[in-house]
Motif scaffolding. Structure first.
Motif, PDB file in Angstrom:
ATOM      1  N   ARG A 190       0.842  -1.199   0.000  1.00  0.00           N
ATOM      2  CA  ARG A 190       0.000   0.000   0.000  1.00  0.00           C
ATOM      3  C   ARG A 190       0.880   1.253   0.000  1.00  0.00           C
ATOM      4  O   ARG A 190       0.651   2.190  -0.767  1.00  0.00           O
ATOM      5  CB  ARG A 190      -0.928   0.006   1.209  1.00  0.00           C
ATOM      6  CG  ARG A 190      -1.830   1.234   1.277  1.00  0.00           C
ATOM      7  CD  ARG A 190      -2.531   1.359   2.606  1.00  0.00           C
ATOM      8  NE  ARG A 190      -3.651   0.429   2.731  1.00  0.00           N
ATOM      9  CZ  ARG A 190      -3.653  -0.646   3.517  1.00  0.00           C
ATOM     10  NH1 ARG A 190      -2.583  -0.941   4.242  1.00  0.00           N
ATOM     11  NH2 ARG A 190      -4.710  -1.426   3.588  1.00  0.00           N
ATOM     12  N   ALA A 191       1.902   1.256   0.852  1.00  0.00           N
ATOM     13  CA  ALA A 191       2.774   2.424   0.955  1.00  0.00           C
ATOM     14  C   ALA A 191       3.529   2.680  -0.345  1.00  0.00           C
ATOM     15  O   ALA A 191       3.765   3.832  -0.724  1.00  0.00           O
ATOM     16  CB  ALA A 191       3.751   2.239   2.113  1.00  0.00           C
ATOM     17  N   ALA A 192       3.919   1.609  -1.035  1.00  0.00           N
ATOM     18  CA  ALA A 192       4.658   1.759  -2.289  1.00  0.00           C
ATOM     19  C   ALA A 192       3.756   2.137  -3.457  1.00  0.00           C
ATOM     20  O   ALA A 192       4.244   2.501  -4.519  1.00  0.00           O
ATOM     21  CB  ALA A 192       5.395   0.461  -2.612  1.00  0.00           C
ATOM     22  N   GLY A 193       2.440   2.028  -3.269  1.00  0.00           N
ATOM     23  CA  GLY A 193       1.520   2.298  -4.358  1.00  0.00           C
ATOM     24  C   GLY A 193       1.346   1.138  -5.320  1.00  0.00           C
ATOM     25  O   GLY A 193       0.698   1.269  -6.356  1.00  0.00           O
ATOM     26  N   THR A 194       1.945  -0.015  -4.999  1.00  0.00           N
ATOM     27  CA  THR A 194       1.795  -1.188  -5.860  1.00  0.00           C
ATOM     28  C   THR A 194       0.358  -1.692  -5.831  1.00  0.00           C
ATOM     29  O   THR A 194      -0.173  -2.155  -6.838  1.00  0.00           O
ATOM     30  CB  THR A 194       2.754  -2.298  -5.411  1.00  0.00           C
ATOM     31  OG1 THR A 194       4.080  -1.754  -5.326  1.00  0.00           O
ATOM     32  CG2 THR A 194       2.748  -3.455  -6.376  1.00  0.00           C
ATOM     33  N   LEU A 195      -0.279  -1.618  -4.665  1.00  0.00           N
ATOM     34  CA  LEU A 195      -1.710  -1.838  -4.536  1.00  0.00           C
ATOM     35  C   LEU A 195      -2.338  -0.543  -4.045  1.00  0.00           C
ATOM     36  O   LEU A 195      -1.811   0.093  -3.120  1.00  0.00           O
ATOM     37  CB  LEU A 195      -2.013  -2.959  -3.527  1.00  0.00           C
ATOM     38  CG  LEU A 195      -1.584  -4.377  -3.891  1.00  0.00           C
ATOM     39  CD1 LEU A 195      -1.878  -5.318  -2.734  1.00  0.00           C
ATOM     40  CD2 LEU A 195      -2.286  -4.852  -5.149  1.00  0.00           C
ATOM     41  N   ASP A 196      -3.434  -0.149  -4.652  1.00  0.00           N
ATOM     42  CA  ASP A 196      -4.105   1.044  -4.140  1.00  0.00           C
ATOM     43  C   ASP A 196      -4.860   0.691  -2.859  1.00  0.00           C
ATOM     44  O   ASP A 196      -4.901  -0.474  -2.434  1.00  0.00           O
ATOM     45  CB  ASP A 196      -5.001   1.677  -5.207  1.00  0.00           C
ATOM     46  CG  ASP A 196      -6.176   0.796  -5.627  1.00  0.00           C
ATOM     47  OD1 ASP A 196      -6.575  -0.098  -4.850  1.00  0.00           O
ATOM     48  OD2 ASP A 196      -6.701   1.006  -6.728  1.00  0.00           O
ATOM     49  N   ALA A 197      -5.453   1.674  -2.224  1.00  0.00           N
ATOM     50  CA  ALA A 197      -6.078   1.466  -0.919  1.00  0.00           C
ATOM     51  C   ALA A 197      -7.197   0.439  -0.996  1.00  0.00           C
ATOM     52  O   ALA A 197      -7.343  -0.405  -0.100  1.00  0.00           O
ATOM     53  CB  ALA A 197      -6.606   2.793  -0.376  1.00  0.00           C
ATOM     54  N   GLU A 198      -7.991   0.488  -2.052  1.00  0.00           N
ATOM     55  CA  GLU A 198      -9.120  -0.444  -2.180  1.00  0.00           C
ATOM     56  C   GLU A 198      -8.626  -1.882  -2.307  1.00  0.00           C
ATOM     57  O   GLU A 198      -9.147  -2.795  -1.656  1.00  0.00           O
ATOM     58  CB  GLU A 198      -9.966  -0.065  -3.393  1.00  0.00           C
ATOM     59  CG  GLU A 198     -11.192  -0.952  -3.575  1.00  0.00           C
ATOM     60  CD  GLU A 198     -12.003  -0.558  -4.803  1.00  0.00           C
ATOM     61  OE1 GLU A 198     -12.957  -1.295  -5.131  1.00  0.00           O
ATOM     62  OE2 GLU A 198     -11.689   0.467  -5.432  1.00  0.00           O
TER      63      GLU A 198
END
Length: 326
Positions: A190-198
């Motif tokens: 999540r922090a890296a933006g590899t997966l978005d929050a959803e």
């Protein structure tokens, strides 16, 4: 939702700037060393081993693979950490091969159980060469044709293991024992933006449902421990082999059954689950879904120098999320 391919590739490029390179080999392996080991130990089983063509075909983090003629391969650890993996295969695969024989799915049963010699300090093996391709190089839709075969092979594998089975603290264990590490992995993605929050929240929900499911309460069964398309061999539309049993252990079969999301699309997954043995109850599949989320996250976070495995993680994440609303 999971990000687009372009966004994924940008994320992994950024990640690659911060990860270590592949560990250096702890011993130099060349054709002279491999040939010396073969001449000293393999001639009884492969009489022409001294003269067959010998070509290095793969070098992973842990082991090297050399092809010997047309029918065999030599697998040698390149680091001390990998030596127990070869010993596990040598000890366990004779029984596994017998269990899986009725399904028609082969395993790399060692032809030669090599021991340290010629200055080489670890066990090594000669195994049969399996003609075919990595299932990773097939489409998910194509893999669905042999999903029932894999299900039957796992049903044959997942039998009670003896007390002296190889221990593995990460594979086949209760989900609760890995919960802190998996939560940290989801947070990092999540922090890296590899997966978005959803997507990250959906992954956490899948893992939570696995934690809440009834645990495996029967004797530990044999499990492969690293089951994904990179360790499956197909040929002409058939599953012909399961390879790389270095992480073999015993425990909860849900760990292996995560392959339903790692290998197949929705249609193939349905065929796989329908063909699986009746001793897999609903709770097993909930835990398997959770393990699939964990393995997908691991692939996304740590496939530093391997685009194939990063793509596997991306596609597995898509399949995990497709079933997350259930």
């Amino acid at each position: 939702m999971v990000q687009t391919l372009g966004e994924y590739l940008r994320a992994v490029t950024e990640y690659l700037r911060t990860v270590p390179d592949k560990p250096a080999a702890e011993i130099a392996i060349d054709s002279g060393l491999v040939r010396a080991l073969l001449v000293a130990q393999a001639l009884d089983d492969i009489p022409d081993a001294a003269d067959l063509p010998l070509v290095k075909i793969a070098e992973g983090w842990d082991s090297e693979v050399w092809r010997l003629g047309h029918a065999h391969a030599v697998r040698l650890p390149r680091r001390a950490l990998a030596a127990p993996l070869v010993r596990h295969e040598q000890a366990v695969l004779p029984g596994v091969a017998e269990q899986l024989a009725p399904t028609g799915v082969r395993v790399p049963l060692p032809v030669v159980d090599g021991v340290p010699a010629a200055g080489y300090p670890w066990p090594w093996s000669v195994v049969p060469w399996m003609e075919g391709e990595r299932a990773m190089d097939e489409s998910r839709a194509a893999r669905g044709s042999w999903a029932p075969t894999l299900a039957r092979a796992l049903d044959a594998l997942h039998v009670d293991a003896p007390e002296e089975y190889p221990m593995n603290p990460f594979r086949g264990v209760p989900l609760a024992g890995r919960s802190e590490a998996i939560a940290e992995r989801f947070d990092a993605l999540r922090a890296a933006g590899t997966l978005d929050a959803e997507a990250a929240t959906a992954f956490e929900d899948v893992w939570r449902r696995g934690l809440e499911a009834a645990p495996w309460d029967r004797p530990p069964v044999w499990i492969h421990g690293d089951l994904h398309p990179g360790n499956l061999v197909s040929h002409e539309g058939r599953l012909v082999g399961i390879i790389d049993f270095g992480d073999v252990t015993a425990g909860d079969p849900a760990y292996d059954l995560a392959v339903a999301w790692l290998a197949f699309d929705g249609a193939g997954r349905s065929r796989f689950i329908a063909a699986a043995g009746s001793h897999y109850d609903a709770a097993v599949w909930i835990r398997a879904h959770a393990w699939a989320a964990a393995v997908a996250a691991m692939l996304l976070a740590h496939s530093d120098d391997n685009p194939d495995y990063f793509a596997l993680g991306r596609d597995a994440a898509t399949e995990v999320l497709a079933d997350a609303a259930g």
